[in-house]
Design a protein around this motif. Sequence first.
Motif, PDB file in Angstrom:
ATOM      1  N   GLU A   1       3.920  -0.666  -7.263  1.00  0.00           N
ATOM      2  CA  GLU A   1       3.334  -0.869  -8.582  1.00  0.00           C
ATOM      3  C   GLU A   1       4.061  -1.950  -9.336  1.00  0.00           C
ATOM      4  O   GLU A   1       3.512  -2.574 -10.223  1.00  0.00           O
ATOM      5  CB  GLU A   1       3.381   0.433  -9.380  1.00  0.00           C
ATOM      6  CG  GLU A   1       2.248   1.343  -9.000  1.00  0.00           C
ATOM      7  CD  GLU A   1       2.362   2.669  -9.706  1.00  0.00           C
ATOM      8  OE1 GLU A   1       3.210   2.781 -10.605  1.00  0.00           O
ATOM      9  OE2 GLU A   1       1.607   3.567  -9.335  1.00  0.00           O
TER      10      GLU A   1
ATOM     11  N   VAL B   1       2.355  -4.989  -9.275  1.00  0.00           N
ATOM     12  CA  VAL B   1       1.091  -4.965 -10.025  1.00  0.00           C
ATOM     13  C   VAL B   1       1.413  -5.066 -11.507  1.00  0.00           C
ATOM     14  O   VAL B   1       2.421  -4.564 -11.955  1.00  0.00           O
ATOM     15  CB  VAL B   1       0.358  -3.626  -9.807  1.00  0.00           C
ATOM     16  CG1 VAL B   1      -1.043  -3.697 -10.389  1.00  0.00           C
ATOM     17  CG2 VAL B   1       0.337  -3.247  -8.376  1.00  0.00           C
ATOM     18  N   LEU B   2       0.560  -5.676 -12.233  1.00  0.00           N
ATOM     19  CA  LEU B   2       0.820  -5.786 -13.665  1.00  0.00           C
ATOM     20  C   LEU B   2       0.244  -4.606 -14.399  1.00  0.00           C
ATOM     21  O   LEU B   2      -0.872  -4.655 -14.890  1.00  0.00           O
ATOM     22  CB  LEU B   2       0.221  -7.079 -14.192  1.00  0.00           C
ATOM     23  CG  LEU B   2       1.274  -8.127 -14.471  1.00  0.00           C
ATOM     24  CD1 LEU B   2       0.687  -9.238 -15.270  1.00  0.00           C
ATOM     25  CD2 LEU B   2       2.463  -7.518 -15.194  1.00  0.00           C
ATOM     26  N   THR B   3       0.996  -3.520 -14.447  1.00  0.00           N
ATOM     27  CA  THR B   3       0.467  -2.348 -15.118  1.00  0.00           C
ATOM     28  C   THR B   3       0.188  -2.624 -16.585  1.00  0.00           C
ATOM     29  O   THR B   3      -0.717  -2.069 -17.175  1.00  0.00           O
ATOM     30  CB  THR B   3       1.451  -1.173 -14.998  1.00  0.00           C
ATOM     31  OG1 THR B   3       2.744  -1.680 -15.215  1.00  0.00           O
ATOM     32  CG2 THR B   3       1.345  -0.529 -13.649  1.00  0.00           C
TER      33      THR B   3
ATOM     34  N   LYS C   1      -3.426  -3.764 -17.376  1.00  0.00           N
ATOM     35  CA  LYS C   1      -4.567  -3.111 -16.715  1.00  0.00           C
ATOM     36  C   LYS C   1      -5.664  -2.736 -17.696  1.00  0.00           C
ATOM     37  O   LYS C   1      -6.831  -2.872 -17.404  1.00  0.00           O
ATOM     38  CB  LYS C   1      -4.092  -1.885 -15.957  1.00  0.00           C
ATOM     39  CG  LYS C   1      -4.009  -2.149 -14.477  1.00  0.00           C
ATOM     40  CD  LYS C   1      -3.783  -0.875 -13.747  1.00  0.00           C
ATOM     41  CE  LYS C   1      -3.729  -1.133 -12.255  1.00  0.00           C
ATOM     42  NZ  LYS C   1      -3.191   0.003 -11.551  1.00  0.00           N
TER      43      LYS C   1
ATOM     44  N   GLY D   1      -3.850  -4.110  -8.325  1.00  0.00           N
ATOM     45  CA  GLY D   1      -4.040  -4.801  -9.584  1.00  0.00           C
ATOM     46  C   GLY D   1      -5.496  -5.147  -9.881  1.00  0.00           C
ATOM     47  O   GLY D   1      -5.819  -5.567 -10.985  1.00  0.00           O
TER      48      GLY D   1
END
Lengths: 288, 305, 421
Positions: free
Chosen positions: A279, A282-284, A287, B192
């Motif tokens: 994660e 990932v660009l939380t 989102k 993502g």
Amino acid sequence: MSVPRASSQTQSTPRPSSFRFTSRTWVYMALTVGSVVTAFPFVWMLLTSLKTYSDVFQPGILPANPTLENYAHVLEKTGYVRWFLNSVGVAAATTVSVLFFDSLVGYTLAKMKFPGKEIIFVIILSTVMIPTEMLVIPWYVSALKLGIADSYFAIALPGLISAFGVFLMRGFFEGIPDELFDAARMDGMGEFGLFTRIGLPLVKPALAALGIFTFLGNYNAYLWPLIIIQSANMRTLPVGIALFSGESGAQWQLIMAASSLAVIPVLLVFTVFQRQIIEGVVLTGVKG
Amino acid sequence: MTQSPRAKRSGLTLAGRQAVWAYVFLITPLLFFLLVRIYPAFESLRLSFLDYRSPLTVNPFIGLENFQEMTQDATLHRALLNTLLYAVIGVPAQLVLGLGVAMLLQGINKYKGIYRAIYFAPYITPIVASAWVWQWLLNKNFGPVNALLEQFGIPAQPFLGSPDQALVSAAALVIWQQLGFQIVLFLAGLEGIPRVYYEAASLDGVTTWTRFRYITLPLLNATVVFSVVIATNGFLQLFAQVANLNPTDQGGPLDSTLTVALYIYRMAFQSSKMGYAAAITVLLFAIILLFTVFQLRVLRRRVEY
Amino acid sequence: MRKRFIVAIASLTAALAVAAAQSQKTQVVYWQYQFDSKVNLVNDLIAEFNKANPDIEVKQETFPYDSYIAKVKSSLGAGQGPDVANLFYGWLPDWVGSNLLQPLPASFPAKQLEERVGSLVKASKINGQYYAVPTAVRVLAVFYNKDLFKAAGITSVPKTWTEMEADAKKIQKSDNGKVSVAGWAVQPEGQDHHLFREVLSRQWGGKPYTTDFKKIAYNSLAGLEAFKWYTGLIERGAATRGLDLFPGSGNAYRDSFISGRAGMIVDGSFAISAIRNGAKFNWGVFELPVREAGGLRANFGSYWVHGLTPNAKGAKLEASTKWLKFLTSDDVQRRWLKAIGELPANTVLAAAPELRKDPIYGPFIASIPFARATFFVDEAGQRKALSDALNSVWLTKTDPAKALESAASGEQKLLTDFFKR
């Protein structure tokens, strides 16, 4: 295994909509075949670590006389524990430094306005492309001039800030809407506060990812530690493991035991924290 | 650290302040890059104009002689070609496999953690161990891979023992080893992608391929750029894996797996031609720079849509 | 801030350490590569030496073998590293050319060295001077698997190369294009490039170099015949490349022998302990064959040496010389053989009757008197030139004459470059 962190909604619910294969069984089969191929050399390493010196030369994957002697030898008769602690210590210190400086620089380049921004970014990025071989000798000479050769600081020095990490963190900060910062700025928050209180929490998962890769890179580093380390008690794991292969042959059973001992803690850490690591990339924050 | 609201209101001061803070934040890292990376690189550049053996010898200035020698050096040309081949074979393979496995992992919900850990394991295995196992796997007469091929009636292959097959066999080791890293990158990239896109697509009843081509791929572009740049850089500086596959005849057989980085090491530390080695690092730097700029240009452009 | 703090602490510690050492003892830094039995022996020797010389403190530091040269070069280049270093004689010209060694002091007279060590030592004379004292000598012999010999019905060890080839053929078995047992495991980059240079090329009637070592001579007609005979072994079904039998690179031929996959290997005396510990079969050693019965005996001799680096100056030089004297004394040499199994670089010691009669050491000892050492100006580069030529015949079906010519021209270039300096 239980993972302490939240954000389980992405994980626990399957995502049938992203990709629906005709049959999930096929997916499992493909993954299993792939993992057998992937894991095979790894398993071989573990099995070889259980062989005696002369059994290493015998055909067959399974050890004929399985023994834990190699582990005992590595742990008791070599400086393994010291090497391990040295590696962990240097890698951990480097990681902390990289996380702080890289996110600070990444943030500055992504979210602050100032003249020369592009040029500074290009300069930093271009340093990624300088081959290590080009730098090792000048580093060594400088370390001696500074009187810091054969110290933990010298081992860690070249890695204390990573241009790759800057590149990575800049990308993550760019994904965060400017409004978040502008609002806080309007409320009178200082620039450093914006970074630590608004920016950092949003890229926490990215820090986890950068952290593990930085840690691994330094944990496995060989060329530079080899050159800079002089005394036996400063050796890191890879330098120590290299001592098992000598002129008249290598002690493969010891190399494999030492390597397995080096891998297992890292693999455990990955298994436990893999969700955070993935994660992390990932660009939380963006989102929603 | 906090500024007064009054100061903030004035646009110019605000911008000015921000710039000052930016430079404050950047000063230590910039000094670091300058002293630890850029200065030594220029030091190498200086050495490349010398007939440099060791700091203890008289090392005369020879102008461009080292660079002239590079044009005549067939082994260097071989190393350059090999390095390029590694990148051409390795980068797409890493990309496709990394993305492929990541997508498969996305499609399951049980044992996901175990599978991920397995695929990640090679990445953290010390290279000296994996290189040895690799040699064993691919051994001509006793290796399991040839035993397997035999079952299908394919004659035994020399793999690492053949100048024609060694480079691919070595590249395979690197791909296998780096796969875990690529998978993590792509898993993250896939996570993502907002699910609404797929949900909309599934309502429209589009095919898997369409979904992949028009949703996944474009939205993964940033990840792809990053992955390609990292992988290319890794292959252009390839050293440890190849050195460990054949420690005595590094880059062998017959230089068929030799990389530029390995050749630099050989020149600097085995043949005491440090000046020449430095000249090659300058060339390698130029090549990597060219590649990266090119990749960023080409691949970045595609992010736009 | 933190950085500066650490730098300050580190330099303070270093300064204190230096001051402490200066006030009490002269420190001698001794370097060798990691080799357990050697390291242990030297630790014992250091303890004795330090006790006998309270004003000197010898400190041993060791490094992985594969990167030992790189380590020495980078350290000495920066004015650090050892005062006394262990090195292969083949590295001497390069090290001397890079000013990594100083000439031996007058307390090591050339004449005495030549008498003690024998003619081999001459390969380490550079510009008319000696820069290092030989300690351990190595020569080649054939290790053979007695069980495989028995199974193939071979009752006595071969005396000529023709016999050895015939025996190897009897042992080698293959099916389906895969070798299951090799007769003779060959590996040019192992010891076989030496075998060609110093043994085969001479026995076939040529010689490897001109007497001043400035010109390659193995590319003569005789040399080519020897080259063809050796490279043809694989095609004739007598030999297999070590790397095709076992993983692990440079030692693949030896490891394949230990694993029982090869009947014979040509190897040095330093391989004895690895084979003794690993082999699970009966094995023995015989002297290198000759071309025809009663023909020329030849062998390649090499040795490890100890030298003084430019770091050893003033009081340090005096202390280092003392340590070097001790290290190369007859008594220590005797212990060296016992603890490590390396033959002493000392004609008198090596001639001891109990050594000559030993079934394992005997064949090696017997070869020392006629063994010759190649004068290497770039050991790695010269090895590669020849091993690439041998490999190219096997791997790319290059014409042997062409391959040998390219080895000769490649190696000649290294020699020419060196002598030009």
